[in-house]
Design a protein around this motif. Structure first.
Motif, PDB file in Angstrom:
ATOM      1  N   ALA A  83      61.891  37.113  28.246  1.00  0.00           N
ATOM      2  CA  ALA A  83      63.216  36.501  28.396  1.00  0.00           C
ATOM      3  C   ALA A  83      63.216  35.013  28.100  1.00  0.00           C
ATOM      4  N   SER A  84      62.119  34.318  28.431  1.00  0.00           N
ATOM      5  CA  SER A  84      62.196  32.855  28.478  1.00  0.00           C
ATOM      6  C   SER A  84      61.704  32.154  27.221  1.00  0.00           C
ATOM      7  N   ILE A  85      60.862  32.806  26.435  1.00  0.00           N
ATOM      8  CA  ILE A  85      60.360  32.127  25.230  1.00  0.00           C
ATOM      9  C   ILE A  85      61.460  32.174  24.171  1.00  0.00           C
ATOM     10  N   ARG A  86      61.731  31.030  23.598  1.00  0.00           N
ATOM     11  CA  ARG A  86      62.890  30.918  22.702  1.00  0.00           C
ATOM     12  C   ARG A  86      62.796  31.879  21.510  1.00  0.00           C
ATOM     13  N   ASP A  87      61.661  31.843  20.821  1.00  0.00           N
ATOM     14  CA  ASP A  87      61.515  32.658  19.619  1.00  0.00           C
ATOM     15  C   ASP A  87      61.274  34.123  20.014  1.00  0.00           C
ATOM     16  N   ARG A  88      62.127  35.006  19.515  1.00  0.00           N
ATOM     17  CA  ARG A  88      62.084  36.399  19.967  1.00  0.00           C
ATOM     18  C   ARG A  88      60.745  37.071  19.643  1.00  0.00           C
ATOM     19  N   ALA A  89      60.234  36.845  18.425  1.00  0.00           N
ATOM     20  CA  ALA A  89      58.989  37.518  18.027  1.00  0.00           C
ATOM     21  C   ALA A  89      57.828  37.062  18.917  1.00  0.00           C
ATOM     22  N   THR A  90      57.746  35.747  19.176  1.00  0.00           N
ATOM     23  CA  THR A  90      56.674  35.248  20.052  1.00  0.00           C
ATOM     24  C   THR A  90      56.853  35.791  21.461  1.00  0.00           C
ATOM     25  N   ALA A  91      58.102  35.820  21.904  1.00  0.00           N
ATOM     26  CA  ALA A  91      58.387  36.319  23.259  1.00  0.00           C
ATOM     27  C   ALA A  91      57.897  37.758  23.409  1.00  0.00           C
ATOM     28  N   LEU A  92      58.168  38.576  22.397  1.00  0.00           N
ATOM     29  CA  LEU A  92      57.777  39.984  22.491  1.00  0.00           C
ATOM     30  C   LEU A  92      56.261  40.134  22.421  1.00  0.00           C
ATOM     31  N   GLN A  93      55.616  39.286  21.607  1.00  0.00           N
ATOM     32  CA  GLN A  93      54.156  39.362  21.505  1.00  0.00           C
ATOM     33  C   GLN A  93      53.500  38.979  22.838  1.00  0.00           C
ATOM     34  N   GLU A 140      75.086  33.879  31.787  1.00  0.00           N
ATOM     35  CA  GLU A 140      75.756  35.160  31.524  1.00  0.00           C
ATOM     36  C   GLU A 140      75.636  35.571  30.056  1.00  0.00           C
ATOM     37  N   ASP A 141      75.718  34.575  29.159  1.00  0.00           N
ATOM     38  CA  ASP A 141      75.696  34.908  27.730  1.00  0.00           C
ATOM     39  C   ASP A 141      74.299  35.311  27.247  1.00  0.00           C
ATOM     40  N   ARG A 142      73.295  35.263  28.128  1.00  0.00           N
ATOM     41  CA  ARG A 142      71.948  35.667  27.701  1.00  0.00           C
ATOM     42  C   ARG A 142      71.574  37.063  28.212  1.00  0.00           C
ATOM     43  N   VAL A 143      72.397  37.626  29.079  1.00  0.00           N
ATOM     44  CA  VAL A 143      71.987  38.868  29.742  1.00  0.00           C
ATOM     45  C   VAL A 143      71.711  39.979  28.725  1.00  0.00           C
ATOM     46  N   SER A 144      72.610  40.170  27.755  1.00  0.00           N
ATOM     47  CA  SER A 144      72.399  41.303  26.841  1.00  0.00           C
ATOM     48  C   SER A 144      71.194  41.057  25.936  1.00  0.00           C
ATOM     49  N   GLU A 145      70.963  39.804  25.523  1.00  0.00           N
ATOM     50  CA  GLU A 145      69.787  39.496  24.698  1.00  0.00           C
ATOM     51  C   GLU A 145      68.495  39.748  25.497  1.00  0.00           C
ATOM     52  N   VAL A 146      68.495  39.312  26.760  1.00  0.00           N
ATOM     53  CA  VAL A 146      67.299  39.507  27.588  1.00  0.00           C
ATOM     54  C   VAL A 146      67.019  41.002  27.769  1.00  0.00           C
ATOM     55  N   VAL A 147      68.060  41.757  28.060  1.00  0.00           N
ATOM     56  CA  VAL A 147      67.866  43.195  28.278  1.00  0.00           C
ATOM     57  C   VAL A 147      67.375  43.866  26.994  1.00  0.00           C
ATOM     58  N   SER A 148      67.890  43.429  25.853  1.00  0.00           N
ATOM     59  CA  SER A 148      67.433  44.063  24.608  1.00  0.00           C
ATOM     60  C   SER A 148      65.974  43.695  24.328  1.00  0.00           C
ATOM     61  N   ARG A 149      65.567  42.478  24.683  1.00  0.00           N
ATOM     62  CA  ARG A 149      64.147  42.111  24.533  1.00  0.00           C
ATOM     63  C   ARG A 149      63.276  42.943  25.478  1.00  0.00           C
ATOM     64  N   TRP A 150      63.729  43.095  26.723  1.00  0.00           N
ATOM     65  CA  TRP A 150      62.958  43.907  27.673  1.00  0.00           C
ATOM     66  C   TRP A 150      62.791  45.329  27.139  1.00  0.00           C
ATOM     67  N   ASP A 151      63.873  45.872  26.593  1.00  0.00           N
ATOM     68  CA  ASP A 151      63.790  47.240  26.069  1.00  0.00           C
ATOM     69  C   ASP A 151      62.764  47.312  24.940  1.00  0.00           C
ATOM     70  N   GLU A 152      62.832  46.333  24.040  1.00  0.00           N
ATOM     71  CA  GLU A 152      61.923  46.378  22.886  1.00  0.00           C
ATOM     72  C   GLU A 152      60.468  46.176  23.325  1.00  0.00           C
ATOM     73  N   ALA A 153      60.257  45.293  24.297  1.00  0.00           N
ATOM     74  CA  ALA A 153      58.883  45.015  24.747  1.00  0.00           C
ATOM     75  C   ALA A 153      58.368  46.061  25.742  1.00  0.00           C
ATOM     76  N   GLU A 154      59.234  46.960  26.178  1.00  0.00           N
ATOM     77  CA  GLU A 154      58.902  47.976  27.184  1.00  0.00           C
ATOM     78  C   GLU A 154      58.592  47.365  28.546  1.00  0.00           C
ATOM     79  N   VAL A 155      59.363  46.343  28.867  1.00  0.00           N
ATOM     80  CA  VAL A 155      59.344  45.789  30.224  1.00  0.00           C
ATOM     81  C   VAL A 155      60.084  46.789  31.115  1.00  0.00           C
ATOM     82  N   ARG A 156      59.549  47.025  32.324  1.00  0.00           N
ATOM     83  CA  ARG A 156      60.256  47.945  33.233  1.00  0.00           C
ATOM     84  C   ARG A 156      61.171  47.140  34.152  1.00  0.00           C
ATOM     85  N   TYR A 157      62.443  47.542  34.197  1.00  0.00           N
ATOM     86  CA  TYR A 157      63.411  46.822  35.025  1.00  0.00           C
ATOM     87  C   TYR A 157      64.482  47.803  35.490  1.00  0.00           C
ATOM     88  N   ARG A 158      65.188  47.422  36.544  1.00  0.00           N
ATOM     89  CA  ARG A 158      66.286  48.260  37.040  1.00  0.00           C
ATOM     90  C   ARG A 158      67.389  47.333  37.540  1.00  0.00           C
TER      91      ARG A 158
END
Ligand SMILES: Cc1cc2nc3c(=O)[nH]c(=O)nc-3n(C[C@H](O)[C@H](O)[C@H](O)COP(=O)(O)OP(=O)(O)OC[C@H]3O[C@@H](n4cnc5c(N)ncnc54)[C@H](O)[C@@H]3O)c2cc1C
Length: 381
Positions: free
Chosen positions: A59-69, A103-121
């Motif tokens: 969620a916190s690293i600006r660059d999406r690819a680095t964040a997922l790695q 608020e405007d980051r929630v959907s981006e964060v959730v989509s990153r979690w989904d792609e990285a296979e972070v477990r959340y509820r």
């Protein structure tokens, strides 16, 4: 007498202890040289003890690819440590709460979690409030439960040390390396005796000491930077850990009756590693804690600081977030995990590399080993 090894590890924080255990376990002759009288006296124990599971970094690293790695390496490390040392996990029956302020980051964060296979509820604000009545969730746009967990680092290191010793690893503790020439080191042990150690590879798992080790022993300047961060150690603040993923907000993990809280994105560049507290920075953290726990006074709390390192050639790149492995001089390898949670990934890459280069095991070659024998590059960052 000359002590001969396959690998000499310089530094016994999490990286050195974990490498010692893994390399000894596959039959390598290993020695670990630690300059202090105890292992892991620096960042490896002086931290939040947060065994990440990708939630924060995705969620916190600006660059999406680095964040997922980084998130995927944290998940790798998290799962490995859960299996290896379940006894070192703390509060496993209480999942921490994750807050997103923007608020405007929630959907981006959730989509990153989904792609990285972070477990959340996702959980509702009212359910969060019911769980932790002392906390103020008014600033949070969304609340989730996550699988991050607190780690008793001392217990983990005790196990790594015991298993490495059992597998034949030698240790010099409280030892000073006087010089390193070629593949030979001269070491003064804690009783003042001089020892000669030869190793096919020296691995500098020296953390904040890596830069000065390469300067002193090899006259090599590594582009290592130091980043100071602050923590507050206080009486347990709530029944569950709570952390924001937004910059400049607090992240809290528990260790028994105590909570350790850090401030997201507070790392400040500094010239040398030190534990000196910068009062303004410590105050920022205390203010962030009060944004979650308005009634927290913090009279009993202690401010501490510690330094992390990263190895960069590009000064714009993310700070101390990712692993680094370099061999600036043949036979002398510098390894930095970025985070404790990434040490399993780092030490597995290292083990595979050393196996490839120091392979004298009685195992038949695979066709791919027979036919492709060129040097595998060693540069991961
Ligand atoms: C404030 C703070 C909070 C953090 N929180 C977390 C967290 O919650 N979760 C997480 O995953 N990561 C966290 N980190 C990052 C993590 O702590 C570090 O990345 C990790 O501990 C580094 O481990 P290391 O073994 O590589 O280095 P170190 O812990 O620095 O260990 C290096 C060892 O080498 C020894 N040494 C140094 N020079 C020499 C020499 N010349 N000869 C012999 N021995 C030498 C030192 O004495 C030390 O024992 C945090 C870091 C900081 C600063």
């Amino acid at each position: 007498m000359i002590h001969k090894y396959d690998v000499a590890l310089v530094g016994g924080g999490i990286t050195g202890l974990m490498a010692a255990q893994k390399l000894s376990d596959i039959g390598m002759r290993v020695v670990l040289i630690e300059k202090h009288a105890t292992f892991a006296s620096g960042p490896s124990t002086r931290n939040e003890g947060w065994l990440h599971r990708g939630t924060y970094h995705a969620a916190s690293i600006r660059d999406r690819a680095t964040a997922l790695q980084v998130a995927s390496r944290c998940i790798y490390g998290h799962e490995q440590l859960r299996r290896f040392s379940p006894e070192a996990l703390e509060d496993i029956d209480v999942k921490p709460l994750v807050l997103i302020r923007a608020e405007d980051r929630v959907s981006e964060v959730v989509s990153r979690w989904d792609e990285a296979e972070v477990r959340y509820r996702p959980i509702s604000l009212s359910a969060a409030k019911a769980r932790i009545p002392a906390a103020n969730f008014d600033n949070a746009a969304a609340v989730f439960e996550a699988d991050d967990v607190s780690l008793n680092t001392r217990l983990l290191y005790r196990k790594l040390h015991a298993l490495a010793r059992k597998a034949g690893c030698d240790f010099f503790v409280g030892a000073e390396i006087l010089r390193i020439e070629g593949q030979a080191a001269t070491i003064k042990d804690m009783d003042g005796r001089i020892n000669a150690v030869e190793a096919q590879k020296f691995v500098y798992s020296a953390g904040t000491g890596a830069k000065s080790a390469f300067q002193e022993y090899h006259n090599i300047e590594l582009p290592i930077r130091y980043w100071k961060s602050h923590l507050v150690v206080t009486k347990r603040l709530a029944s569950a850990g709570v952390f924001y993923v937004d910059a400049h907000e607090a992240a809290m993990m528990h260790h028994g009756q105590m909570s350790i809280v850090g401030l997201n994105e507070d790392a400040m560049l500094c010239h040398a590693p030190s534990y000196d507290v910068v009062p303004d920075r410590a105050q920022n953290l205390r203010n962030a804690i009060r944004r979650i726990f308005p009634d927290w006074i913090g009279e009993d709390a202690v401010d501490i600081a510690c330094t992390k390192v990263d190895l960069v050639s590009d000064t714009d790149s993310a700070r101390s977030l990712n692993i680094a492995i370099r061999e600036p001089k043949p036979g002398h390898i510098c390894v930095l995990p970025g985070k404790m949670t990434e040490a399993p990934y780092l030490t597995d890459v290292l083990t595979s590399y050393l196996h490839h280069h120091l392979d004298d095991s009685p195992i038949s070659m695979r066709p791919c080993d027979e036919f492709v024998r060129e040097e595998a590059p060693l540069k991961v960052a």
